[in-house]
Design an enzyme around this catalytic site. Structure first.
Site, PDB file in Angstrom:
ATOM      1  N   ASP A   1       0.875  -1.179   0.000  1.00 22.67           N
ATOM      2  CA  ASP A   1       0.000   0.000   0.000  1.00 22.67           C
ATOM      3  C   ASP A   1       0.913   1.230   0.000  1.00 22.67           C
ATOM      4  O   ASP A   1       2.132   1.112  -0.186  1.00 22.67           O
ATOM      5  CB  ASP A   1      -0.998  -0.034   1.179  1.00 22.67           C
TER       6      ASP A   1
ATOM      7  N   CYS B   1       3.438  -3.039   4.028  1.00 22.69           N
ATOM      8  CA  CYS B   1       2.598  -1.879   4.366  1.00 22.69           C
ATOM      9  C   CYS B   1       3.332  -1.115   5.472  1.00 22.69           C
ATOM     10  O   CYS B   1       4.526  -1.319   5.675  1.00 22.69           O
ATOM     11  CB  CYS B   1       1.166  -2.277   4.741  1.00 22.69           C
TER      12      CYS B   1
ATOM     13  N   THR C   1       3.069  -1.149   8.853  1.00 23.65           N
ATOM     14  CA  THR C   1       3.527  -2.043   9.920  1.00 23.65           C
ATOM     15  C   THR C   1       3.782  -3.463   9.433  1.00 23.65           C
ATOM     16  O   THR C   1       4.412  -4.254  10.138  1.00 23.65           O
ATOM     17  CB  THR C   1       2.452  -2.144  11.017  1.00 23.65           C
TER      18      THR C   1
ATOM     19  N   HIS D   1      10.263 -24.062   8.454  1.00 27.02           N
ATOM     20  CA  HIS D   1       9.229 -24.771   9.213  1.00 27.02           C
ATOM     21  C   HIS D   1       7.802 -24.540   8.695  1.00 27.02           C
ATOM     22  O   HIS D   1       6.969 -25.436   8.804  1.00 27.02           O
ATOM     23  CB  HIS D   1       9.267 -24.355  10.686  1.00 27.02           C
TER      24      HIS D   1
ATOM     25  N   HIS E   1       7.010 -31.060   9.853  1.00 25.85           N
ATOM     26  CA  HIS E   1       6.329 -29.773   9.642  1.00 25.85           C
ATOM     27  C   HIS E   1       5.136 -29.908   8.694  1.00 25.85           C
ATOM     28  O   HIS E   1       4.185 -29.140   8.786  1.00 25.85           O
ATOM     29  CB  HIS E   1       7.313 -28.729   9.109  1.00 25.85           C
TER      30      HIS E   1
END
Ligand code: RB5
Length: 146
Positions: A11, A68, A70, A101, A136
């Protein structure tokens, strides 16, 4: 590393770091498609998260990178798409381990959280690490159950 088809998006809050990441990918000779946004005007992160996530989920692209402010909004949005394992990373250890993993298929980062140098190291760690499979895979299969 084998040739990888990479989808990338952000963004407005991640636009500048995305430019740095794309420059870095160019230097590494890694091909990618930029799904936008294409300028710093305020926009809505779910649009770009879903575009990249769907491109990866459909197998049109192998993996994606989303940025973005954060990294949080864009990772929440990407993880709504079935088959996506989007990992928000702020350190290289997590970036490596989420490939080993979790078979992470989208890397998410926050431009307002990371310096450019660390962000590019995170990209390298994530790009170069392989999924280990084995025990995994049982856990990844459980993620797809209702
Ligand atoms: C945009 O201001 C900001 O909210 C967005 O980039 C992101 O940080 C949301 O999680």
């Amino acid at each position: 590393m084998t040739k990888i088809r990479l989808a990338i998006g952000s963004d407005h809050g991640g636009f500048s770091l995305k430019q740095e990441v794309m420059k870095h990918l160019d230097e590494l000779g890694i091909e990618y498609k930029d799904f936008g946004t294409y300028n710093k005007e305020s926009c809505h992160y779910p649009v770009y998260a879903k575009a990249v996530a769907k491109a990866v989920a459909s197998k049109e692209f192998d993996r994606g990178i989303l940025i973005c402010g954060t990294g949080i909004g864009i990772s929440i949005a990407a993880n709504k798409v079935k088959g996506i394992r989007a990992s928000l990373c702020s350190d290289t250890y997590s970036a490596r381990l989420t490939r080993n993993h979790n078979d992470s298929n989208i890397l998410c980062m926050g431009e307002r959280v990371l310096g450019v140098g660390l962000a590019l190291d995170i990209v390298d760690a994530w790009l170069n690490a392989e999924y280990e499979g084995g025990r995994h895979q049982t856990r990844l299969d459980m993620l797809e159950e209702d």
